[in-house]
Enzyme design. Structure first.
Site, PDB file in Angstrom:
ATOM      1  N   HIS A  74       0.860  -1.189   0.000  1.00 13.55           N
ATOM      2  CA  HIS A  74       0.000   0.000   0.000  1.00 13.55           C
ATOM      3  C   HIS A  74       0.897   1.241   0.000  1.00 13.55           C
ATOM      4  O   HIS A  74       2.005   1.211   0.543  1.00 13.55           O
ATOM      5  CB  HIS A  74      -0.888  -0.014   1.245  1.00 13.55           C
ATOM      6  CG  HIS A  74      -1.971   1.030   1.188  1.00 13.55           C
ATOM      7  ND1 HIS A  74      -1.761   2.345   1.543  1.00 13.55           N
ATOM      8  CD2 HIS A  74      -3.267   0.960   0.804  1.00 13.55           C
ATOM      9  CE1 HIS A  74      -2.884   3.030   1.396  1.00 13.55           C
ATOM     10  NE2 HIS A  74      -3.815   2.211   0.939  1.00 13.55           N
ATOM     11  N   GLU A 122      -3.825   2.257  -8.446  1.00 13.60           N
ATOM     12  CA  GLU A 122      -4.234   3.406  -7.646  1.00 13.60           C
ATOM     13  C   GLU A 122      -3.158   4.470  -7.694  1.00 13.60           C
ATOM     14  O   GLU A 122      -2.252   4.482  -6.860  1.00 13.60           O
ATOM     15  CB  GLU A 122      -4.441   2.921  -6.202  1.00 13.60           C
ATOM     16  CG  GLU A 122      -4.851   4.003  -5.251  1.00 13.60           C
ATOM     17  CD  GLU A 122      -5.277   3.395  -3.892  1.00 13.60           C
ATOM     18  OE1 GLU A 122      -6.205   3.908  -3.307  1.00 13.60           O
ATOM     19  OE2 GLU A 122      -4.666   2.418  -3.449  1.00 13.60           O
ATOM     20  N   ILE A 127      -5.239   9.369  -4.337  1.00 17.13           N
ATOM     21  CA  ILE A 127      -5.823   8.769  -3.135  1.00 17.13           C
ATOM     22  C   ILE A 127      -6.483   9.830  -2.249  1.00 17.13           C
ATOM     23  O   ILE A 127      -5.860  10.801  -1.864  1.00 17.13           O
ATOM     24  CB  ILE A 127      -4.768   8.011  -2.305  1.00 17.13           C
ATOM     25  CG1 ILE A 127      -4.221   6.821  -3.094  1.00 17.13           C
ATOM     26  CG2 ILE A 127      -5.359   7.516  -0.990  1.00 17.13           C
ATOM     27  CD1 ILE A 127      -3.156   6.026  -2.372  1.00 17.13           C
ATOM     28  N   GLY A 159      -9.874   7.592  -5.929  1.00 14.27           N
ATOM     29  CA  GLY A 159     -10.826   8.669  -6.130  1.00 14.27           C
ATOM     30  C   GLY A 159     -12.280   8.247  -6.280  1.00 14.27           C
ATOM     31  O   GLY A 159     -13.068   8.935  -6.923  1.00 14.27           O
ATOM     32  N   SER A 181     -12.136   6.433   1.977  1.00 12.64           N
ATOM     33  CA  SER A 181     -12.628   7.780   2.256  1.00 12.64           C
ATOM     34  C   SER A 181     -14.023   8.012   1.666  1.00 12.64           C
ATOM     35  O   SER A 181     -14.851   8.686   2.269  1.00 12.64           O
ATOM     36  CB  SER A 181     -11.643   8.819   1.712  1.00 12.64           C
ATOM     37  OG  SER A 181     -11.497   8.658   0.319  1.00 12.64           O
TER      38      SER A 181
END
Lengths: 210, 210, 210, 210
Positions: A74, A122, A127, A159, A181
């Site tokens: 990550h 990603e 992010i 996103g 998020s």
């Protein structure tokens, strides 16, 4: 978290959509025990074997607690290439699926040679910004990865803030998508999650069934 | 080190063999200034730009001191995949050649997608053991790397302890080879180095000229 | 950098103020060779000995290049406590002075037990902001450090942007002060540096001579 | 592990000796839930707050899972001084006891300034060797730590392989002792653990009660 996981568990069954939840390691046991359909993935794992390694995350321990997979590399927990390669090997040994993050097309291609189960495409700069990878990026990364190894599933992640983003990215050819998020910052996270799962189902059916 | 470098410098010219020397960063300036033919590569570089980064190695500073290239991802200084990718980009920007270490065929393939100038195929378990990568490994890694990107030079490094090892590895198709322990542990390091350069010349001529 | 160092070298002699310059490792040799009074400190050093450690900074190499000291544990290059302790030991062995960064009073006290030559009291949150550690902080850290080990010199570093800041911090009892951004962001870095050295001289004389 | 923990739980009650168990993070929940007297400490924790930090260990998550404390700075998981200082602060905030490892007397003194609850005095070179810290070392570290902060408990850890080692180290003045290899490599780990707890009880009573 447990309450959220239980809702997700039902939704997973209802819409027949596989949902991966990635909790803290100390939450794996409870969440795995209290759900039936969710796929619990650890957030990280160290490429170690039983023995030394106090303070590191042991593959066997994650498996024993009920995890079925693990995120590796990550952007907030970067791994060395050698460590990543070994971690994928260890995960294969103990029976954990691997989901490896890449933040550019060339990194995605590189990672594909290590044969993880899933690559998360990603771009780091997106992010948490609410700006989705556009269709062109989705197609380019998916194509690049499948060309190296067609068995790898491609999860397009950056996103995603609402169901419409989810719909677009699955329609563009992603095998999966994801967000933290987008759900946690929503007014009602459970509702947002349910809408996103519905969007996956709809986009997938339109793309793959007909 | 300076004396050794001067001998290597002459030998490089005499045999028309390109020699890469990889000193400590604080030795780059002097060695680059006092030699004409040697290629001075730094041992490591951080993927940073001018600004913050006290204690890190700045690409521009290496270039200014006279380095023409840099080793990245050595087994003793592993880099994250994202860091490695950015470091290759920074090296390209400032005009430093990149030599990236890989310790398995799949890592070599992965790295090839990042387009460094040179890949060092050096199975970690052989470093410093005096056991060479066998011909099969040399051919397999070289083929795998060139298939991804034929412009990458392949340096076969592990377990080179004498001129015969050098000869074998170049004959097997390596673009280059290298050793630290093989020279530094030799009774007479300068003599060993000269013999190795002669072996490169001989193997290369037999393989490529006729 | 060389031109700046030469000016600093003259100013150091003229005002009888010891100036520490902390360049990239690859600049140490040239700067040490071309100056007489400057104290060249490396920005970092690894706690290693001769042998393995490709890509790490070897204490002996810094010394050989002309460094007389080394920064350790900078906020941008944090070290483990065990690594810091060993690095101070290695620096003592090869004859390099140690300047260790602390970003709180309790860390400064802790570091004092490792007996470096200099402690840089630099609350991380102030670095590069132009806001100086106030007099109270200067007195508190200096007192705390000297209480553990009175031989340690205390350098108060954060938020120095002009000669007035320098004057205040030396008057408040600091043994030394320092800045990168305060000089490099000045309209004329050389002029700013000279003014700062004059301020050190003035503050020191007022405090210590009379 | 669960079975072992249940035996330890009973022994803790029976002998009125507090036992700290330090499992993998994914085992904390189950072990905390199934025991009453054991003190479950995490093996590591990152100095982060809720928000970013995928793959890191969140203090709040450990607490929620049932941990009552955490090991920090183990020799196999070294932390930077600033990170250690912040981690102790975070642990205090969420209500986790801190047990910090030191591998020399000067490191123990340094750590004492950060005010953890427990310091583990464990010379790295002795870990897993079966050679105990001798009485002199026990007394020297305990004295040095208590002089900085008398509230810190001192756990003497290295080289404990049997009940006799435990007895000696408690008699020498340690507040606590510990071992992994001494128990796990024993023919019968449960029996060894019980004997060690009895030895703690005996040594403590002889030293402190009469």
């Amino acid at each position: 978290m447990l309450q959220f996981a239980k809702v997700a568990d039902k939704v997973s069954q209802e819409y027949d959509v596989r949902i991966i939840l990635t909790p803290q390691p100390s939450d794996i046991y409870l969440l795995a025990k209290e759900t039936k359909h969710l796929l619990i993935f650890a957030q990280h794992m160290d490429p170690i074997s039983i023995g030394r390694g106090n303070g590191s995350i042991l593959p066997e321990a994650l498996k024993a607690a009920g995890a079925v997979g693990v995120i590796l590399n990550h952007a907030e927990k970067p791994m060395s290439l050698a460590g990543l390669s070994l971690a994928i090997h260890r995960a294969d040994e103990v029976g954990l699926a691997t989901m490896v993050c890449a933040d550019s097309i060339k990194e995605a291609r590189a990672i594909a040679h290590l044969a993880p189960n899933i690559i998360v495409a990603e771009p780091t700069e997106l992010i948490g910004t609410g700006q989705t990878s556009d269709e062109e990026y989705v197609i380019a990364t998916t194509t690049a990865i499948k060309k190296v190894n067609p068995e790898i599933q491609v999860l397009q992640a950056a996103g995603i803030s609402n169901a419409q983003d989810v719909y677009k990215v699955i329609k563009a050819g992603a095998d999966a998508t994801g967000t933290t998020s987008g759900i946690m910052k929503a007014e009602n996270p459970e509702t947002m999650m349910i809408e996103m799962i519905r969007a996956v189902r709809k986009a997938w059916d339109e793309t793959h069934r007909f």
